[in-house]
Motif scaffolding. Structure first.
Motif, PDB file in Angstrom:
ATOM      1  N   TYR A 316       0.816  -1.226   0.000  1.00 41.31           N
ATOM      2  CA  TYR A 316       0.000   0.000   0.000  1.00 41.31           C
ATOM      3  C   TYR A 316       0.845   1.271   0.000  1.00 41.31           C
ATOM      4  CZ  TYR A 316      -4.197  -2.772   0.940  1.00 41.31           C
ATOM      5  OH  TYR A 316      -5.241  -3.658   0.844  1.00 41.31           O
ATOM      6  N   ARG A 317       2.053   1.194   0.512  1.00 40.83           N
ATOM      7  CA  ARG A 317       2.894   2.395   0.578  1.00 40.83           C
ATOM      8  C   ARG A 317       3.187   2.934  -0.812  1.00 40.83           C
ATOM      9  NH1 ARG A 317       8.268   3.861   0.853  1.00 40.83           N
ATOM     10  NH2 ARG A 317       8.953   1.741   0.378  1.00 40.83           N
ATOM     11  N   LYS A 318       3.288   2.015  -1.791  1.00 40.45           N
ATOM     12  CA  LYS A 318       3.586   2.417  -3.167  1.00 40.45           C
ATOM     13  C   LYS A 318       2.363   2.390  -4.082  1.00 40.45           C
ATOM     14  CE  LYS A 318       8.166   2.894  -3.039  1.00 40.45           C
ATOM     15  NZ  LYS A 318       8.885   4.107  -3.522  1.00 40.45           N
ATOM     16  N   ALA A 319       1.287   1.763  -3.634  1.00 37.45           N
ATOM     17  CA  ALA A 319       0.106   1.589  -4.486  1.00 37.45           C
ATOM     18  C   ALA A 319      -0.611   2.914  -4.725  1.00 37.45           C
ATOM     19  CB  ALA A 319      -0.848   0.593  -3.844  1.00 37.45           C
ATOM     20  N   GLU A 320      -1.068   3.111  -5.942  1.00 38.27           N
ATOM     21  CA  GLU A 320      -1.815   4.336  -6.255  1.00 38.27           C
ATOM     22  C   GLU A 320      -3.261   4.250  -5.783  1.00 38.27           C
ATOM     23  OE1 GLU A 320      -1.298   6.349  -9.822  1.00 38.27           O
ATOM     24  OE2 GLU A 320       0.808   5.848 -10.037  1.00 38.27           O
ATOM     25  N   VAL A 321      -3.792   3.027  -5.717  1.00 40.53           N
ATOM     26  CA  VAL A 321      -5.179   2.856  -5.283  1.00 40.53           C
ATOM     27  C   VAL A 321      -5.336   1.556  -4.492  1.00 40.53           C
ATOM     28  CG1 VAL A 321      -6.277   4.148  -7.162  1.00 40.53           C
ATOM     29  CG2 VAL A 321      -5.796   1.715  -7.448  1.00 40.53           C
ATOM     30  N   THR A 322      -6.511   1.431  -3.882  1.00 44.18           N
ATOM     31  CA  THR A 322      -6.903   0.204  -3.202  1.00 44.18           C
ATOM     32  C   THR A 322      -7.995  -0.461  -4.019  1.00 44.18           C
ATOM     33  OG1 THR A 322      -6.438   1.208  -1.051  1.00 44.18           O
ATOM     34  CG2 THR A 322      -7.825  -0.764  -1.062  1.00 44.18           C
ATOM     35  N   ALA A 323      -7.743  -1.688  -4.445  1.00 42.83           N
ATOM     36  CA  ALA A 323      -8.793  -2.463  -5.115  1.00 42.83           C
ATOM     37  C   ALA A 323      -9.622  -3.158  -4.037  1.00 42.83           C
ATOM     38  CB  ALA A 323      -8.180  -3.480  -6.060  1.00 42.83           C
ATOM     39  N   GLY A 324     -10.880  -3.475  -4.372  1.00 37.61           N
ATOM     40  CA  GLY A 324     -11.792  -4.021  -3.368  1.00 37.61           C
ATOM     41  C   GLY A 324     -12.429  -2.890  -2.566  1.00 37.61           C
ATOM     42  N   GLY A 325     -13.134  -3.248  -1.507  1.00 39.14           N
ATOM     43  CA  GLY A 325     -13.811  -2.233  -0.694  1.00 39.14           C
ATOM     44  C   GLY A 325     -15.263  -2.596  -0.475  1.00 39.14           C
ATOM     45  N   SER A 341     -29.014   0.690   4.882  1.00 34.91           N
ATOM     46  CA  SER A 341     -29.162   1.741   5.885  1.00 34.91           C
ATOM     47  C   SER A 341     -29.486   3.068   5.190  1.00 34.91           C
ATOM     48  CB  SER A 341     -27.865   1.872   6.693  1.00 34.91           C
ATOM     49  OG  SER A 341     -28.015   2.756   7.765  1.00 34.91           O
ATOM     50  N   PRO A 342     -30.751   3.418   5.063  1.00 33.89           N
ATOM     51  CA  PRO A 342     -31.144   4.649   4.369  1.00 33.89           C
ATOM     52  C   PRO A 342     -30.425   5.881   4.937  1.00 33.89           C
ATOM     53  CG  PRO A 342     -33.067   3.313   4.849  1.00 33.89           C
ATOM     54  CD  PRO A 342     -31.915   2.665   5.577  1.00 33.89           C
ATOM     55  N   GLY A 343     -30.008   6.764   4.024  1.00 25.63           N
ATOM     56  CA  GLY A 343     -29.323   7.983   4.438  1.00 25.63           C
ATOM     57  C   GLY A 343     -27.815   7.848   4.509  1.00 25.63           C
ATOM     58  N   LEU A 344     -27.298   6.641   4.284  1.00 27.41           N
ATOM     59  CA  LEU A 344     -25.856   6.393   4.311  1.00 27.41           C
ATOM     60  C   LEU A 344     -25.367   6.199   2.873  1.00 27.41           C
ATOM     61  CD1 LEU A 344     -23.356   5.883   6.121  1.00 27.41           C
ATOM     62  CD2 LEU A 344     -24.002   3.454   6.139  1.00 27.41           C
ATOM     63  N   TYR A 345     -24.346   6.966   2.480  1.00 29.60           N
ATOM     64  CA  TYR A 345     -23.847   6.964   1.110  1.00 29.60           C
ATOM     65  C   TYR A 345     -22.351   6.644   1.087  1.00 29.60           C
ATOM     66  CZ  TYR A 345     -28.179   9.565   0.147  1.00 29.60           C
ATOM     67  OH  TYR A 345     -29.500   9.949   0.037  1.00 29.60           O
ATOM     68  N   PHE A 346     -21.916   5.960   0.041  1.00 33.79           N
ATOM     69  CA  PHE A 346     -20.496   5.633  -0.127  1.00 33.79           C
ATOM     70  C   PHE A 346     -20.050   6.052  -1.521  1.00 33.79           C
ATOM     71  CE2 PHE A 346     -22.112   2.676   3.032  1.00 33.79           C
ATOM     72  CZ  PHE A 346     -21.117   2.702   4.005  1.00 33.79           C
ATOM     73  N   ILE A 347     -18.889   6.716  -1.598  1.00 27.53           N
ATOM     74  CA  ILE A 347     -18.401   7.227  -2.881  1.00 27.53           C
ATOM     75  C   ILE A 347     -16.885   7.078  -2.976  1.00 27.53           C
ATOM     76  CG2 ILE A 347     -20.276   8.880  -3.214  1.00 27.53           C
ATOM     77  CD1 ILE A 347     -18.432  11.082  -2.169  1.00 27.53           C
ATOM     78  N   GLY A 348     -16.390   7.125  -4.204  1.00 26.79           N
ATOM     79  CA  GLY A 348     -14.945   7.119  -4.427  1.00 26.79           C
ATOM     80  C   GLY A 348     -14.292   5.787  -4.150  1.00 26.79           C
ATOM     81  N   GLU A 349     -13.068   5.856  -3.658  1.00 27.43           N
ATOM     82  CA  GLU A 349     -12.218   4.678  -3.485  1.00 27.43           C
ATOM     83  C   GLU A 349     -12.681   3.739  -2.379  1.00 27.43           C
ATOM     84  OE1 GLU A 349      -7.414   3.734  -2.917  1.00 27.43           O
ATOM     85  OE2 GLU A 349      -8.123   5.804  -3.019  1.00 27.43           O
ATOM     86  N   VAL A 350     -13.533   4.212  -1.501  1.00 27.11           N
ATOM     87  CA  VAL A 350     -14.040   3.354  -0.424  1.00 27.11           C
ATOM     88  C   VAL A 350     -14.857   2.195  -0.987  1.00 27.11           C
ATOM     89  CG1 VAL A 350     -16.227   4.565   0.030  1.00 27.11           C
ATOM     90  CG2 VAL A 350     -15.028   3.446   1.915  1.00 27.11           C
ATOM     91  N   LEU A 351     -15.406   2.385  -2.181  1.00 29.76           N
ATOM     92  CA  LEU A 351     -16.213   1.359  -2.841  1.00 29.76           C
ATOM     93  C   LEU A 351     -15.356   0.378  -3.638  1.00 29.76           C
ATOM     94  CD1 LEU A 351     -19.088   3.618  -4.226  1.00 29.76           C
ATOM     95  CD2 LEU A 351     -19.411   1.719  -2.628  1.00 29.76           C
ATOM     96  N   ASP A 352     -15.935  -0.758  -3.938  1.00 35.40           N
ATOM     97  CA  ASP A 352     -15.281  -1.764  -4.767  1.00 35.40           C
ATOM     98  C   ASP A 352     -15.407  -1.398  -6.249  1.00 35.40           C
ATOM     99  OD1 ASP A 352     -14.201  -4.185  -5.770  1.00 35.40           O
ATOM    100  OD2 ASP A 352     -16.216  -5.047  -5.899  1.00 35.40           O
ATOM    101  N   VAL A 353     -14.828  -0.244  -6.588  1.00 35.16           N
ATOM    102  CA  VAL A 353     -14.739   0.207  -7.982  1.00 35.16           C
ATOM    103  C   VAL A 353     -13.330   0.756  -8.155  1.00 35.16           C
ATOM    104  CG1 VAL A 353     -15.574   1.794  -9.754  1.00 35.16           C
ATOM    105  CG2 VAL A 353     -17.181   0.835  -8.092  1.00 35.16           C
ATOM    106  N   THR A 354     -12.570   0.161  -9.063  1.00 31.34           N
ATOM    107  CA  THR A 354     -11.185   0.596  -9.246  1.00 31.34           C
ATOM    108  C   THR A 354     -10.899   0.793 -10.722  1.00 31.34           C
ATOM    109  OG1 THR A 354     -10.608  -0.816  -7.368  1.00 31.34           O
ATOM    110  CG2 THR A 354      -8.790   0.127  -8.623  1.00 31.34           C
ATOM    111  N   GLY A 355     -10.361   1.966 -11.053  1.00 28.37           N
ATOM    112  CA  GLY A 355     -10.060   2.292 -12.437  1.00 28.37           C
ATOM    113  C   GLY A 355      -8.618   2.012 -12.794  1.00 28.37           C
ATOM    114  N   GLN A 356      -8.352   2.024 -14.091  1.00 27.25           N
ATOM    115  CA  GLN A 356      -7.006   1.822 -14.580  1.00 27.25           C
ATOM    116  C   GLN A 356      -6.142   3.050 -14.300  1.00 27.25           C
ATOM    117  OE1 GLN A 356      -4.741   0.088 -15.265  1.00 27.25           O
ATOM    118  NE2 GLN A 356      -5.434  -1.811 -16.194  1.00 27.25           N
ATOM    119  N   LEU A 357      -4.850   2.876 -14.504  1.00 27.34           N
ATOM    120  CA  LEU A 357      -3.900   3.978 -14.431  1.00 27.34           C
ATOM    121  C   LEU A 357      -4.209   4.966 -15.556  1.00 27.34           C
ATOM    122  CD1 LEU A 357      -1.132   4.763 -12.995  1.00 27.34           C
ATOM    123  CD2 LEU A 357      -0.038   3.738 -14.995  1.00 27.34           C
ATOM    124  N   GLY A 358      -4.200   6.259 -15.242  1.00 21.55           N
ATOM    125  CA  GLY A 358      -4.389   7.234 -16.316  1.00 21.55           C
ATOM    126  C   GLY A 358      -5.484   8.248 -16.084  1.00 21.55           C
TER     127      GLY A 358
END
Length: 376
Positions: A316-325, A341-358
């Protein structure tokens, strides 16, 4: 004190969500456990922030729920963020493959996001350490306590712990009944034994891992392999899996390595660094017409189908992102709201969505942040 919306995390996604919600007249509080916002923005892209890509498609992402990210990327596209950047007269340029960078500094991008929050009336609190969340939803930190019916989690992943990265968001998600897809470092160098003597060499090569393949620069380091081709491949690599490397993807070795008085070294000296050629084909100083066919075929195989078994990643020290979540199966793709849980939202890297480099992960931050900000 009550707020319409509380956002945890003043990174790319959190700033975008807070500004979007504030523009809709919501009373927004943005909490950041660091002493300043956007630390990852500032260090990305060598300090110039590769803030999006001109060619974003859903295929540039991995997610256990393969269609989850499509809606957000369609609703807030790369061109929309580019227009925002232009409105602040921030100069940028395309480096290669559609990657857009700030011409001067990532500080301009962060300044833009903070101004967007300021114009939207967002209240930002820094140094909000020790945050606790209870009920739906009371947020406590230090001596403070606030209530909200809409809580957006934008706390990122584990990559780059030196700037305060934690698994706070994933831990909170589990508390509210969400499953977590196992996390791992991604867009990161791979450790390989026996490469120290080749450290510093670079070669455009084709790298294959599973069904994924790419032709870009491979950099050999004292720890193993890095460079764009390896970082991109790491998104698809799993421990115990081999990489296959074609060191000369644009060459026809069957034509080049024909019977002649020339050696392999003489034929390939302008196409491969000498140290790499000596490593791959130790017998490269023999004239081809003196080499048994079996030996020539073995050399061809090592040059175009070199097998590498990484021992792990650089972490993780060198990783640009975290895959999974946070597993997206319990998240509404059109709002980023939890279906548990209504009213609770998750966005960005906290979610299990990971993009390519670039620039793809920043675009996911902008898109998911806007969707949540429009929905709260």
């Amino acid at each position: 004190m009550n707020y319409d919306v509380v956002v945890l995390g003043a990174g790319a996604a959190g700033l975008m969500a807070a500004a979007t919600a504030g523009k809709r007249g919501k009373k927004v509080l943005l909490l950041e456990h660091n002493k300043s916002a956007g630390k990852k923005i500032l260090i990305s892209g060598g300090g110039r922030a590769n803030f999006t890509n001109l060619k974003v498609t859903p295929n540039d992402y991995i997610c256990s729920q393969r269609n989850f990210h499509k809606y957000a990327l369609k609703e807030y596209r790369e061109k929309d963020f580019i227009e925002l950047v232009k409105s602040y007269h921030i100069k940028f340029f395309e480096k290669k493959l559609g990657q857009l960078f700030c011409e001067v500094s990532a500080k301009e991008l962060l300044s833009m996001l903070l101004k967007e929050c300021e114009k939207a009336g967002v209240e930002i609190v820094y140094g909000a350490s020790g945050i606790e969340v209870s009920e739906q939803y009371k947020i406590r930190w230090k001596e403070n306590s606030v209530d909200t019916e809409k809580l957006i989690i934008a706390t990122g992943g584990l990559s780059v712990p030196t700037i305060g990265a934690t698994d706070f968001g994933q831990t909170l998600a589990k508390k509210y009944g969400h499953k977590i897809i196992p996390m791992r470092p991604a867009l990161v160098g791979l450790k390989v034994n026996g490469t120290s003597e080749l450290s510093g060499l670079s070669q455009v090569a084709e790298v294959k891992v599973g069904k994924f393949k790419i032709i870009e620069d491979v950099l050999l380091t004292h720890k193993g392999l890095s460079g764009p081709a390896i970082l991109k491949s790491s998104l698809h690599w799993e421990k115990g899996e081999e990489l296959k490397i074609n060191w000369l993807p644009d060459e026809n070795l069957d034509e080049l390595l024909t019977q002649s008085k020339k050696t392999i070294s003489q034929v390939l000296h302008s196409k491969l660094p000498n140290r790499l050629l000596d490593f791959l084909v130790p017998e490269n100083k023999k004239p081809l017409n003196e080499m048994p066919k079996k030996e020539i075929n073995k050399a061809k195989e090592r040059l175009r189908n070199f097998e590498v078994l990484p021992t792990g990643t650089e972490g993780y020290r060198k990783a640009e992102v975290t895959a999974g979540g946070v597993d997206t199966s319990d998240i509404n793709q059109k709002t980023m709201e939890s279906t548990i849980s209504p009213g609770l939202y998750f966005i960005g890297e906290v979610l299990d969505v990971t993009g390519q480099l670039g620039g793809y992960n920043f675009q996911w931050a902008w898109s998911s942040g806007v969707i949540a900000g429009r929905s709260v």
